[in-house]
Design an enzyme around this catalytic site. Structure first.
Site, PDB file in Angstrom:
ATOM      1  N   CYS A  73      34.644  35.621  45.645  1.00 51.00           N
ATOM      2  CA  CYS A  73      35.293  36.435  44.604  1.00 51.00           C
ATOM      3  C   CYS A  73      35.333  35.671  43.288  1.00 51.00           C
ATOM      4  O   CYS A  73      35.756  34.514  43.247  1.00 51.00           O
ATOM      5  CB  CYS A  73      36.714  36.792  45.060  1.00 51.00           C
ATOM      6  SG  CYS A  73      37.652  37.723  43.827  1.00 51.00           S
ATOM      7  N   CYS A  76      39.163  34.724  42.458  1.00 49.37           N
ATOM      8  CA  CYS A  76      40.008  33.763  43.184  1.00 49.37           C
ATOM      9  C   CYS A  76      39.258  32.849  44.138  1.00 49.37           C
ATOM     10  O   CYS A  76      39.875  32.060  44.848  1.00 49.37           O
ATOM     11  CB  CYS A  76      41.097  34.509  43.944  1.00 49.37           C
ATOM     12  SG  CYS A  76      40.464  35.507  45.305  1.00 49.37           S
ATOM     13  N   CYS A 123      43.161  38.590  45.986  1.00 45.45           N
ATOM     14  CA  CYS A 123      43.644  38.867  44.624  1.00 45.45           C
ATOM     15  C   CYS A 123      43.634  40.349  44.262  1.00 45.45           C
ATOM     16  O   CYS A 123      44.111  40.731  43.198  1.00 45.45           O
ATOM     17  CB  CYS A 123      42.843  38.079  43.595  1.00 45.45           C
ATOM     18  SG  CYS A 123      41.141  38.657  43.351  1.00 45.45           S
ATOM     19  N   CYS A 144      28.217  48.038  48.957  1.00 43.17           N
ATOM     20  CA  CYS A 144      27.561  48.088  47.653  1.00 43.17           C
ATOM     21  C   CYS A 144      28.498  47.408  46.651  1.00 43.17           C
ATOM     22  O   CYS A 144      29.522  47.970  46.269  1.00 43.17           O
ATOM     23  CB  CYS A 144      27.304  49.553  47.287  1.00 43.17           C
ATOM     24  SG  CYS A 144      26.325  49.769  45.814  1.00 43.17           S
TER      25      CYS A 144
END
Length: 156
Positions: A73, A76, A123, A144
């Protein structure tokens, strides 16, 4: 008497508040103010991760990345997808047939055209959507994902 009974029935139906009418609010481990997110993320990253936007198809360099590693991510650094589960869906967005269990959260959309919305479970950042049109020989799922929501960590 019929009017009173009808009125009572109407009031009961429209004032009934079951648990299904209450939106569930997920608690995330990483919580920041909008201003804090804006200092950490670029404008495009903020638009996708915090405002549930979508990047333009075929605009992410991660779309055609097939190196070994992990996709994390951008908000985070939570590991979300492994490169071994990435495939070319032809849609213009990085696609995976499965997530790293426990690190992706799901929210049902108001209409099914866009699939089920995916968020980072740490997050709450918007990642993309999952559909049931992925590779049949594996999970049948197509996650996706907006490339701008991800960072790639090469396997060393």
């Amino acid at each position: 008497m019929k009017k009173i009974l009808l009125l009572t029935l109407v009031l009961l139906v429209f004032n009934c508040k079951g648990n299904t009418q209450k939106p569930s609010k997920k608690e995330y481990t990483v919580v920041k103010t909008e201003a804090e997110w804006k200092t950490q993320l670029t404008e495009k990253e903020f638009y996708v991760l915090r405002k549930a936007g979508t990047e333009r198809a075929f605009s992410s360099p991660l779309n055609k990345n097939y190196e070994e590693g992990v996709y994390i991510c951008k908000g985070c650094d939570t590991p979300l997808f492994k490169s071994e589960h990435k495939f070319d869906s032809g849609t213009g967005w990085p696609s995976f047939d499965q997530e790293i269990k426990g690190n992706v959260a799901y929210a049902s959309p108001s209409h099914s055209f866009y699939g089920t919305e995916e968020h980072c479970a740490t997050c709450g950042g918007h990642l993309g959507h999952v559909f049931n049109d992925g590779p049949r020989e594996t999970t049948g799922k197509r996650h996706c994902i907006n490339g701008v929501a991800l960072k790639f960590i090469r396997k060393d």
